[in-house]
Design a protein around this motif. Sequence first.
Motif, short mmCIF file in Angstrom:
data_model
loop_
_atom_site.label_atom_id
_atom_site.label_comp_id
_atom_site.label_asym_id
_atom_site.label_seq_id
_atom_site.Cartn_x
_atom_site.Cartn_y
_atom_site.Cartn_z
N SER A 44 -31.45 27.08 -0.01
CA SER A 44 -30.82 28.37 0.28
C SER A 44 -29.85 28.26 1.44
O SER A 44 -29.89 27.28 2.20
CB SER A 44 -31.88 29.44 0.57
OG SER A 44 -32.85 28.98 1.48
N ILE A 45 -29.01 29.28 1.59
CA ILE A 45 -28.05 29.32 2.69
C ILE A 45 -27.83 30.77 3.13
O ILE A 45 -27.31 31.59 2.36
CB ILE A 45 -26.71 28.66 2.30
CG1 ILE A 45 -25.69 28.81 3.43
CG2 ILE A 45 -26.17 29.20 0.98
CD1 ILE A 45 -24.42 28.03 3.23
N PRO A 46 -28.22 31.12 4.35
CA PRO A 46 -27.93 32.46 4.88
C PRO A 46 -26.47 32.49 5.34
O PRO A 46 -26.08 31.75 6.24
CB PRO A 46 -28.88 32.58 6.09
CG PRO A 46 -29.83 31.42 5.99
CD PRO A 46 -29.07 30.35 5.26
N THR A 47 -25.69 33.34 4.73
CA THR A 47 -24.25 33.37 5.04
C THR A 47 -23.66 34.68 4.55
O THR A 47 -24.38 35.65 4.33
CB THR A 47 -23.55 32.14 4.42
OG1 THR A 47 -22.21 32.08 4.90
CG2 THR A 47 -23.58 32.16 2.91
N ALA A 48 -22.36 34.69 4.34
CA ALA A 48 -21.67 35.94 4.00
C ALA A 48 -21.26 36.00 2.54
O ALA A 48 -21.29 35.00 1.81
CB ALA A 48 -20.43 36.09 4.88
N ALA A 49 -20.84 37.18 2.12
CA ALA A 49 -20.47 37.43 0.73
C ALA A 49 -19.38 36.51 0.23
O ALA A 49 -19.32 36.18 -0.96
CB ALA A 49 -20.03 38.88 0.57
N TRP A 50 -18.49 36.05 1.15
CA TRP A 50 -17.39 35.20 0.70
C TRP A 50 -17.87 33.86 0.15
O TRP A 50 -17.10 33.15 -0.51
CB TRP A 50 -16.38 34.97 1.82
CG TRP A 50 -16.89 34.71 3.19
CD1 TRP A 50 -16.88 35.57 4.24
CD2 TRP A 50 -17.47 33.49 3.69
NE1 TRP A 50 -17.43 34.97 5.37
CE2 TRP A 50 -17.80 33.70 5.05
CE3 TRP A 50 -17.75 32.25 3.13
CZ2 TRP A 50 -18.39 32.73 5.85
CZ3 TRP A 50 -18.34 31.27 3.91
CH2 TRP A 50 -18.65 31.51 5.25
N MET A 51 -19.13 33.50 0.39
CA MET A 51 -19.64 32.25 -0.17
C MET A 51 -19.63 32.29 -1.70
O MET A 51 -19.59 31.25 -2.36
CB MET A 51 -21.05 31.98 0.34
CG MET A 51 -21.65 30.65 -0.10
SD MET A 51 -20.66 29.20 0.37
CE MET A 51 -20.87 29.21 2.16
N ASP A 52 -19.66 33.49 -2.26
CA ASP A 52 -19.62 33.64 -3.71
C ASP A 52 -18.44 32.90 -4.32
O ASP A 52 -18.59 32.16 -5.29
CB ASP A 52 -19.53 35.13 -4.06
CG ASP A 52 -19.14 35.37 -5.51
OD1 ASP A 52 -19.88 34.94 -6.41
OD2 ASP A 52 -18.07 35.99 -5.73
N GLY A 53 -17.25 33.09 -3.75
CA GLY A 53 -16.06 32.43 -4.29
C GLY A 53 -16.16 30.93 -4.22
O GLY A 53 -15.74 30.22 -5.15
N THR A 54 -16.72 30.40 -3.13
CA THR A 54 -16.87 28.96 -2.97
C THR A 54 -17.85 28.38 -3.99
O THR A 54 -17.58 27.36 -4.62
CB THR A 54 -17.35 28.63 -1.54
OG1 THR A 54 -16.36 29.05 -0.60
CG2 THR A 54 -17.59 27.14 -1.37
N LEU A 55 -18.98 29.03 -4.15
CA LEU A 55 -19.98 28.54 -5.09
C LEU A 55 -19.45 28.53 -6.52
O LEU A 55 -19.65 27.56 -7.27
CB LEU A 55 -21.25 29.39 -5.01
CG LEU A 55 -22.00 29.36 -3.68
CD1 LEU A 55 -23.23 30.27 -3.74
CD2 LEU A 55 -22.42 27.93 -3.31
#
Length: 450
Positions: A281-292
């Motif tokens: 898992s990774i606690p982070t921000a919504a923008w990680m969606d685009g990267t994943l």
Amino acid sequence: MTDSADPSVRRRQFVQALGLAGAAGAAGCISTGGSTDGGSGGTNTGGGGSGTAMASDANGWAWNIAARALANAAETYNEKKGANVSVEEMGGNTWEQRFQTAITSGSGAPDFSAIQNYDVTAFGSKNGLMDLTDRIDEAGVREDIVKGKWETVSVDGKDYALPWDIGPTGVFYKRDRYEEAGIDPTSLKTWDDFIEAGKQLPDGVAMVNIPTQEVPQMWRMLFRQLGGQPFTKDGAVNIHSEESVRAVQLIKDMHDAGITKRIEMWSGGWFTAFSEGTLASIPTAAWMDGTLRAELPDTSGNWGVYKLPAFEKGGTRASNRGGSNMAIPAQISDKGVVNRAWDYIEYAMTTPEVQNTMLQEYGLFPSLTTAYESDIYDEELDFYGGQPVFRLFAEVAREIEPYRYTTDTPEVQDAINTEVGNVLSGKKSPKKAVKDAAQTVADRSGRDVA
């Protein structure tokens, strides 16, 4: 927008240079984006804040996906308005260097630009950015923007940028790893729950990654979750507060529990760890969606998201990481160009359909709350096993507390990075570390310690 490490040394040099140059030099130069006869493309009439003439052309700068999102919006805008707005794409570091050089020298700046949260204070406080307060008031959008965002664009009561995207936080997790270990994400209400769940993972699988360059960002996310402020209202350094001690203690607790890895973020090994499941898992921000989605398409359907665990039962589960805004350099003296730049900025930042296109195509989560009324926030997304994650992030966004940036925010990041490293190596306690960090910032900035 990625919450990358602050280029602290370069920004300090920039602020010092602006101080030497003085406000008059920064504000009095003519932009390369337009001439005094109304811009390179002539003028036409339109809004632009006061209803005066607008130049046909305006050119902006931005980095990576931000530039692509803005360019996409410009195409639609140009069709609607018969204008010629363009956006130049560059890497984040290139943007930083070129923008600082242009603002410091007083010439060569774009007609408008994307700008990250912590840069607004540095540029705006030295008259490098145009005061947009009246235009924002005239647009009537204050109530439509997430409340916690406004402080990031304000310096001494004036707004130097129009808010764009934010980074509402959550924990992205690999469904298969959690299921195999018997971890129910809905049961992870507190960070203590999170740590205990991490201990259930098999050897070789870590619950969370805390690489060296990631520490300041993780600290800030946790500190902000607790409502911490790095500086008091009168400017004193406040990173030795109880909230800061608790944030550092949590990072230490995760490290001591043996549930962490320290893989360089954005590296090939980092992506591989998620692809193969050695990071759960990774606690982070919504923008990680685009990267994943872009980098790990083969993992589609195997991801989920839950809100940050709270520090105590019933505590807040909202924070923010990263985000950007739109600004106009103060050196743009041609009012026709300024009006065109603002007209485009207002269109791109306050039109729900435009903002939601940026979210869907580029992963940029809007601070514009009227955008949240769209059905896309309740769509069940295949990449997340049918979970409507945009609605989760919209809920978090409304709960984000304001955060006080100053020209010395980079000093905070530097000091925290050093001192948390001392905590993880066993050299200092969290309380001692943040106290020393506060003194370091005070010594470097000339501020008092609260």
